[in-house]
Scaffold this active site. Sequence first.
Site, PDB file in Angstrom:
ATOM      1  N   HIS A   1      -3.704   5.629  -8.225  1.00 44.76           N
ATOM      2  CA  HIS A   1      -2.706   4.627  -7.851  1.00 44.76           C
ATOM      3  C   HIS A   1      -2.531   3.673  -9.035  1.00 44.76           C
ATOM      4  O   HIS A   1      -3.497   3.107  -9.543  1.00 44.76           O
ATOM      5  CB  HIS A   1      -3.176   3.860  -6.621  1.00 44.76           C
ATOM      6  CG  HIS A   1      -2.150   2.911  -6.097  1.00 44.76           C
ATOM      7  ND1 HIS A   1      -0.911   3.327  -5.643  1.00 44.76           N
ATOM      8  CD2 HIS A   1      -2.151   1.565  -5.958  1.00 44.76           C
ATOM      9  CE1 HIS A   1      -0.226   2.294  -5.250  1.00 44.76           C
ATOM     10  NE2 HIS A   1      -0.938   1.203  -5.426  1.00 44.76           N
TER      11      HIS A   1
ATOM     12  N   ASP B   1      -0.132   0.526 -10.044  1.00 42.19           N
ATOM     13  CA  ASP B   1       0.920  -0.440  -9.737  1.00 42.19           C
ATOM     14  C   ASP B   1       1.755  -0.712 -10.980  1.00 42.19           C
ATOM     15  O   ASP B   1       1.213  -0.945 -12.074  1.00 42.19           O
ATOM     16  CB  ASP B   1       0.300  -1.750  -9.246  1.00 42.19           C
ATOM     17  CG  ASP B   1      -0.207  -1.643  -7.814  1.00 42.19           C
ATOM     18  OD1 ASP B   1       0.338  -0.820  -7.058  1.00 42.19           O
ATOM     19  OD2 ASP B   1      -1.146  -2.374  -7.457  1.00 42.19           O
TER      20      ASP B   1
ATOM     21  N   ASP C   1       1.133   2.116  -0.619  1.00 38.79           N
ATOM     22  CA  ASP C   1       0.659   0.732  -0.648  1.00 38.79           C
ATOM     23  C   ASP C   1       1.743  -0.283  -0.336  1.00 38.79           C
ATOM     24  O   ASP C   1       1.619  -1.451  -0.670  1.00 38.79           O
ATOM     25  CB  ASP C   1       0.062   0.444  -2.038  1.00 38.79           C
ATOM     26  CG  ASP C   1      -0.817  -0.794  -2.043  1.00 38.79           C
ATOM     27  OD1 ASP C   1      -1.423  -1.091  -0.994  1.00 38.79           O
ATOM     28  OD2 ASP C   1      -0.897  -1.461  -3.079  1.00 38.79           O
TER      29      ASP C   1
ATOM     30  N   HIS D   1       6.715  -2.596  -5.202  1.00 36.33           N
ATOM     31  CA  HIS D   1       6.168  -3.205  -3.987  1.00 36.33           C
ATOM     32  C   HIS D   1       5.180  -4.346  -4.201  1.00 36.33           C
ATOM     33  O   HIS D   1       4.626  -4.849  -3.206  1.00 36.33           O
ATOM     34  CB  HIS D   1       5.526  -2.123  -3.108  1.00 36.33           C
ATOM     35  CG  HIS D   1       4.303  -1.487  -3.697  1.00 36.33           C
ATOM     36  ND1 HIS D   1       4.301  -0.200  -4.188  1.00 36.33           N
ATOM     37  CD2 HIS D   1       3.048  -1.944  -3.853  1.00 36.33           C
ATOM     38  CE1 HIS D   1       3.094   0.095  -4.631  1.00 36.33           C
ATOM     39  NE2 HIS D   1       2.321  -0.944  -4.435  1.00 36.33           N
TER      40      HIS D   1
END
Length: 974
Positions: free
Chosen positions: A247, A249, A359, A553
């Site tokens: 993951h 971001d 997420d 997000h």
Amino acid sequence: MLQGKQVDRLVAKVMRLGDVYGQLVVRKEVPQKVFVTTNNSTQEAHGGLQWGSDFTYADFWFEVQGVEENQFYCLLAETGGTEHLVSVNGRKIGLVDKVEKERDGIFRIHGLLPLDGIKNGDRINVEAYYSHTMPGTMPYDAPSTFSLEGYYPDRPYKRLTLVAVWQPLVKFRQKLDLLNKHYAVQGKNTFGAAAAERVYVRLFEILPMEPSSLTDDALTKATEVIDDFLQRGIDEKPFVGVIGHSHLDTAWLWKVEETRHKLMRTLSNAVTLLERYPDYKFFLSTVLYLRWVEEDDPKLFAKVSKLIAEGRIEPNGSTWVECDGNLTGAEAFCRQFVRGKRYLREKFGYESNTFWLPDTFGYSAALPQIMNKCGVKYFLTTKLSWNDTNTFPYETFVWQGIDGSKVTTHFNTIQTWVDDKSVADRLANVHDARESNCALMAYGFGDGGGGPSDDMVEQAVYTEHNCRFADVRHVTVSQFMQRVSKQQLPCYYGELYLELHRGTFTTNHALKQNNRRLEEALHNAELVSVFAGEDNKAQTDKLYDVLMLNQFHDILPGTCIAEATDIAIAEQQAALESAKNIVAGSGKQTRYFNTLGFARTALLDGNKGETYVDLDGKKHVLSLYDFAPYGYGTEIKTERRLSLDGDTVATPDYTATVHCGVITSFVYNGRQLVDGAFGRVTVAEDVPYIYDNWDIDADYVLKEHSAKFIGQQVVASTDKLVVIRATFALSDKSTLTRDIIFSADSPRVEFDNKLEFADKHMLARTCFDTTLFARHYNCETQFGHVERNALSCCKEDNARFEVCAHKWTDLSEQNIGLSLLSDSKYGVSVAGGTMGITLHKSGTHPDARGDNGTSRFRYALYPHKGALGVDTIKQGYDFNMLPVATTRKNLVSPFAVDGDKAVVVETVKQGEDGGIVLRLYESMGGRAKVCVSSEKYANITLTNILEDRVETLSDSGKATIELSPFEIVTLKLD
């Protein structure tokens, strides 16, 4: 699909079928002429014959008669004896010891004795033991007959006969008993129990619950189903798909620029591990990252491309970035897929089919349709497991959107190892094993990249080959979801609401307001380019890059560090100015133009009209303009007037009284709609338990109180316009000043706000206490609206004390209602008859500034007759998307859309492959029909959202389109 106790009841009904069908085992009796020999004396046995006493035996015998071929026969012995030895033609074959009133029945299981191959003329002998009296074994036992529950010295002969039995039923009962016993040892909510329950469901589909309807065919099929399961399925293991993942971001506790460096580290590591371990696979979800690699490291990009072609790297997230699932606008959501999927096609010939959004803080009910119309069948997330109030009912299911579209959905896990313990923990945490026997583990760690280490891959590969309690296998996410989609899954309708992170609807006002304005500006820029016949696609695409990047997000929700947030705001503002410049053109004389597909009027700055100085000290001369759909404005005058008498304003539509800065009376269509006040301003301390900038905890209401009213004054008063300015102190440091605007030519009451904020950990809201009583309320979402409960009827409603709405929220009775419109606020609430908008949230982590400073925003109240209707849809667009000022003189729509007014033209753009593209949707949840026509373009083609051809509708410039509820339709004209 049946669930929970529904399945339990079904299983119980099938489990008892052995007993229910028991009466059908004997199909007919074949009486025999029976003789009995006792004490060397032989006689014909007949019912009622008393033949025995304690410790005595008798020999019953007969010669078989009356049997038929292709029938299966058993011996039925009711002689009065308790145990029987059976011989056929002198050969001992078995016993019968199951009798009436038996004791210790588990020891007496030999009832009907099968007689394989019996034929007429065979001699059957039955040695019967009569039993005996005994005193028992316990201190207080009374005398009893051995083998029987009590004392029965006199037991006459009843019958000794052959019975034809239903052999398929006998075999079925045997197999059902085995299945029942297998199920009994599986344990509650285990994969073994769930596998057996699926067999019971299949048996229920095959077998009648009414015994009289039972057939040979049903029994044979049912027995085969049980056989297949017991022979194959007992050792069936749950399937655990595994794939490497990190993951990453796009921004969070670091800036976007740093993410590009994190990406290089992450992908370099992934490529090395893929080269080292041939079984290893890696999942990459964000398409933008591939373009960054292409730009920053062509050699690494070439390696990645090769591994994608080999099926080792799966670039299957579908969207440009992992965008917010609530706040992203309708067209912007489409562009996330358009940009992502078309890039994957262009660069790799890869067709993605999965939306990977682990997420994000909740998921719009419009998404299943958007996904379907982009060729995306599967959805995966992890976030719903974070709920703070209720456990989401499913983990693997079919998600159905507001239009009825469905996508297969799975809640996978990330941030994990793959070893026996991790796999066991993953399976133990499955909420309901009945849903599916499949689970996906995306292993590796990282919010900021990284992914699996060498040790993790080594252990995952070893576990794949050696796990004893699960079938662990490296698979692509697409392969895993294909497997899951073949199973029968429960269905869940509506939004996937996250019971957490409710503050992200409000945190950081500037980001959200810029996002809304940039979405609108890009709509206008693309439409104006089409109407002007200019090719500005390259420029608008670059501006969409900015919009989509900053819908990530953590950026758009306002949960990044200050440095990342400031960069995003600056990029949004620059893109907004560029889009406005496209609309403005380069001429000299400015005119107003309506970029919406319906007629309207608007109060805009003009040459003469009503004078008003706004909250920033800017003087306005407001004129009323009239606009045709996609047309230039013309100044008009109307006969409509309003009046101000003290604190009461009377317009042609309503009468309102403003006292102490709030509306204390609002009479519309003869109905008083205020029950308290409209526009109450409240503040509350806002220190969530965790996740400062993310969360609003339900307990804020215990500290909520009214802001201090400072004063109000009339700043404009004519027979066309009244503006009442009110000021509130939110604290010693923060103030809210707002203009309540009443216009004779508008059915709305508008609230123009200026918030000067200097506090931390404070929540500011405005509330409208209405006299309305309705079970449901509606909130606009992408391409439609969602219905929620205004009156709480379950714990899930209690958890939804703050929800997301785009341009409007509506509470209506059957014949009257109120719509709240907002130009930039997304967090709303409706509890009973009270409607609320959250205006400001000032958490300090990870951005310590608490969103301090000055902000400007608007909201409005729109009363209407009847329930929710098309007028609210139009008011939402009208309030947000004001007519634009342009110097362009040649703006002409090359098409017309006529018909049902519930059909909205959301987008007009240049096509990805030429021509122009219209995106329409049905806005009210009903069936609709429109006619699309064009004098400029002959061909009208139905496409999907990606603009792939679906069907040619017309080659004559005219086509009739039928839309189902909330349906999105994309048309290409060329």
